[in-house]
Design an enzyme around this catalytic site. Structure first.
Site, mmCIF file in Angstrom:
data_model
loop_
_atom_site.group_PDB
_atom_site.id
_atom_site.type_symbol
_atom_site.label_atom_id
_atom_site.label_comp_id
_atom_site.label_asym_id
_atom_site.label_seq_id
_atom_site.Cartn_x
_atom_site.Cartn_y
_atom_site.Cartn_z
ATOM 1 N N GLN A 90 -1.629 2.139 10.292
ATOM 2 C CA GLN A 90 -0.024 2.303 9.416
ATOM 3 C C GLN A 90 -0.107 3.591 9.841
ATOM 4 O O GLN A 90 1.284 2.773 10.574
ATOM 5 C CB GLN A 90 -0.570 3.126 7.536
ATOM 6 C CG GLN A 90 -1.732 2.373 6.601
ATOM 7 C CD GLN A 90 -3.141 2.057 6.179
ATOM 8 O OE1 GLN A 90 -3.582 2.693 7.916
ATOM 9 N NE2 GLN A 90 -3.448 2.336 5.445
ATOM 10 N N ARG B 202 0.471 -1.341 -0.236
ATOM 11 C CA ARG B 202 0.219 0.120 0.062
ATOM 12 C C ARG B 202 0.740 1.069 -0.022
ATOM 13 O O ARG B 202 2.025 1.278 0.036
ATOM 14 C CB ARG B 202 -0.811 -0.250 1.120
ATOM 15 C CG ARG B 202 -0.872 -0.787 2.592
ATOM 16 C CD ARG B 202 0.748 0.069 3.259
ATOM 17 N NE ARG B 202 0.237 1.398 3.182
ATOM 18 C CZ ARG B 202 0.940 1.976 3.657
ATOM 19 N NH1 ARG B 202 2.551 1.950 4.286
ATOM 20 N NH2 ARG B 202 0.479 3.619 3.524
ATOM 21 N N GLY B 203 -0.381 2.791 -0.124
ATOM 22 C CA GLY B 203 0.649 3.575 -0.260
ATOM 23 C C GLY B 203 1.628 3.876 -1.952
ATOM 24 O O GLY B 203 0.983 3.067 -2.696
ATOM 25 N N ALA B 204 0.358 5.254 -2.183
ATOM 26 C CA ALA B 204 0.261 5.656 -3.583
ATOM 27 C C ALA B 204 1.389 5.566 -4.559
ATOM 28 O O ALA B 204 1.690 4.796 -5.386
ATOM 29 C CB ALA B 204 -0.129 7.035 -3.793
ATOM 30 N N ASN C 214 -6.030 12.161 0.338
ATOM 31 C CA ASN C 214 -5.357 11.368 1.327
ATOM 32 C C ASN C 214 -6.317 10.809 1.932
ATOM 33 O O ASN C 214 -6.974 10.747 2.377
ATOM 34 C CB ASN C 214 -3.655 12.096 1.656
ATOM 35 C CG ASN C 214 -2.964 11.266 2.445
ATOM 36 O OD1 ASN C 214 -2.155 10.442 1.686
ATOM 37 N ND2 ASN C 214 -2.874 11.392 4.270
ATOM 38 N N LYS C 215 -5.015 9.548 2.770
ATOM 39 C CA LYS C 215 -5.441 8.478 4.019
ATOM 40 C C LYS C 215 -7.014 9.266 4.872
ATOM 41 O O LYS C 215 -6.543 10.613 5.115
ATOM 42 C CB LYS C 215 -4.458 8.135 4.752
ATOM 43 C CG LYS C 215 -5.044 7.327 6.191
ATOM 44 C CD LYS C 215 -5.413 6.286 5.395
ATOM 45 C CE LYS C 215 -5.308 5.551 4.886
ATOM 46 N NZ LYS C 215 -6.125 4.513 3.428
ATOM 47 N N ARG D 291 -6.944 -0.383 -6.511
ATOM 48 C CA ARG D 291 -6.805 0.622 -5.819
ATOM 49 C C ARG D 291 -7.534 2.106 -7.030
ATOM 50 O O ARG D 291 -6.283 2.428 -6.858
ATOM 51 C CB ARG D 291 -5.642 0.621 -5.113
ATOM 52 C CG ARG D 291 -6.346 -0.464 -3.826
ATOM 53 C CD ARG D 291 -5.730 0.048 -2.441
ATOM 54 N NE ARG D 291 -5.716 0.901 -1.495
ATOM 55 C CZ ARG D 291 -4.746 1.716 -1.056
ATOM 56 N NH1 ARG D 291 -3.764 0.607 -0.339
ATOM 57 N NH2 ARG D 291 -6.015 2.388 0.180
ATOM 58 N N ASP E 144 -2.141 10.535 -1.603
ATOM 59 C CA ASP E 144 -3.029 9.780 -2.886
ATOM 60 C C ASP E 144 -3.320 10.371 -4.089
ATOM 61 O O ASP E 144 -3.650 9.470 -5.445
ATOM 62 C CB ASP E 144 -3.849 8.746 -2.140
ATOM 63 C CG ASP E 144 -3.287 7.848 -1.408
ATOM 64 O OD1 ASP E 144 -3.212 8.573 -0.059
ATOM 65 O OD2 ASP E 144 -3.005 7.332 -0.985
HETATM 66 O O1 MRU Z 1 -4.803 3.260 2.048
HETATM 67 P P1 MRU Z 1 -2.754 3.318 2.010
HETATM 68 O O2 MRU Z 1 -1.989 3.088 3.156
HETATM 69 O O3 MRU Z 1 -2.788 3.262 0.788
HETATM 70 O O4 MRU Z 1 -2.887 4.700 2.293
HETATM 71 C C1 MRU Z 1 -1.855 5.634 1.704
HETATM 72 C C2 MRU Z 1 -1.803 7.375 2.079
HETATM 73 O O5 MRU Z 1 -3.051 7.727 2.484
HETATM 74 C C3 MRU Z 1 -0.463 7.415 2.169
HETATM 75 O O6 MRU Z 1 -0.577 9.380 2.979
HETATM 76 C C4 MRU Z 1 0.278 8.193 0.483
HETATM 77 O O7 MRU Z 1 -0.208 7.111 -0.024
HETATM 78 C C5 MRU Z 1 1.037 9.264 0.712
HETATM 79 S S1 MRU Z 1 2.313 8.598 1.264
HETATM 80 C C6 MRU Z 1 3.515 7.854 0.367
#
Ligand code: MRU
Length: 333
Positions: A192, A53-55, A243-244, A90, A233
């Protein structure tokens, strides 16, 4: 396959020559184990189920997923189909679609499809690492003296090709001897912050203070925070930030308490085709993620759950958007 915890954060994604090997982030920090994906479907499933995970990290993963597809067939339509499958895993984080489109576009001129797709995937990975270091330097220049940070989710090596976006800034400040306290929000429902960010920072000798998400207002009011730093994201042309879930609340709280809000994201996260966040449909995840904890049901059966993965922070609440190309003050187009 599993291996012991190494010094420094392990890479979330690696190309083994036969498979895309993913560090299974669902079990960290308790268990460090790996998933080997040998097909596009396996890669898409791993992205969907949060193994990775993480964009930026899912962008790199999708790129290597296409390398698997190109190894199995040199038919461009099959590659496009693989791209669609990966993108659907995703859809909100734009890096995934960006990486797939970049490779599909390059494919039109490629001679040795399998080799050339792999070269492009490796380029996407190394460019992301370089971007993270550049962003950290730009961001640190915006901040004076000792800096107390509140951060959210995981934006570090585990979410990127290495070093991190917002967490890269934390690392940079630490290296410059200017890091004060770092508050890490636990980030419900996947935790996370509590599981991944706290683990990564500990490996760098940085001791964060973990808080439940709902403590953010009190922490800010106490005067212990100077700036909220998050990743993104997707950033729209106007500078709205997806974002999250919880990022919008932090931006509102930061503004209320007279603190700064910094968003750190590579240009691969910027979606210039979308003007504002209102045009984007935010993905929802299963109700069980909220209604149960650690496999144990905590909410009554049948309860209605609203579980958006991300939220939208309007650009007016963002002070800086830091990319590898420099610092923008929204509206940013
Ligand atoms: O659902 P996730 O864990 O993929 O969410 C991740 C985030 O929201 C991060 O803040 C985002 O990807 C940017 S940081 C690399």
């Amino acid at each position: 396959m599993s291996q012991s915890i190494s010094k420094g954060c392990p890479s979330p994604v690696a190309w083994t020559g036969r498979t895309v090997r993913l560090l299974d982030q669902r079990w960290l920090p308790g268990r460090e184990c790996y998933v080997d994906c040998d097909s596009v479907d396996a890669v898409a499933d791993a992205i969907q189920s949060m193994v990775v995970r993480g964009a930026p990290a899912i962008g790199v993963t999708a790129a290597y997923g296409l390398a698997l597809a190109a190894r199995d067939s040199d038919d461009l339509e099959a590659l496009a189909q693989a791209g669609r499958r990966l993108k659907s895993a995703r859809p909100t984080a734009v890096n995934l679609g960006w990486a797939v489109d970049r490779i599909l576009l390059r494919c039109r001129d490629l001679q040795q499809l399998a080799d050339d797709v792999l070269v492009e995937a490796r380029a996407i990975e190394s460019e992301d690492l370089r971007a993270n270091h550049a962003m950290a330097r730009h961001a640190a220049e915006c901040l004076q003296g000792t800096v107390n940070v509140y951060t959210h989710c995981n934006t570090g090596s585990l979410a990127t090709a290495g070093f991190g976006t917002a967490l890269g800034v934390v690392r940079q400040l630490h290296a410059e001897g200017r890091l004060g306290q770092v508050f890490v929000g636990e980030t419900r429902p996947w935790l996370q912050g509590a599981r991944l960010t706290a683990w990564e920072l500990a490996m760098d000798g940085i001791e964060p203070t973990l808080v439940v998400d709902s403590a953010a207002a009190s922490v800010m009011r106490s005067g212990a925070v100077d700036v909220v730093i998050t990743g993104a994201d997707r950033v729209t042309a106007d500078g709205d930030v997806l974002n999250k879930i919880g990022t919008y609340s932090l931006a509102v709280l930061a503004r209320h308490h007279g603190l700064r809000m910094m968003v750190v994201a590579p240009t691969s996260t910027v979606d210039l085709d979308t003007t504002s966040a209102s045009e984007i449909e935010i993905e929802q995840r299963p109700a069980e993620e909220v209604a149960a904890w650690n496999g144990q049901r905590v909410a009554p059966q049948g309860i209605t759950v609203y579980n958006p993965v991300f939220d939208a922070t309007p650009y007016a609440l963002v002070d800086w958007i830091v990319t590898e190309q420099g610092v923008f003050r929204p509206p940013a187009a």
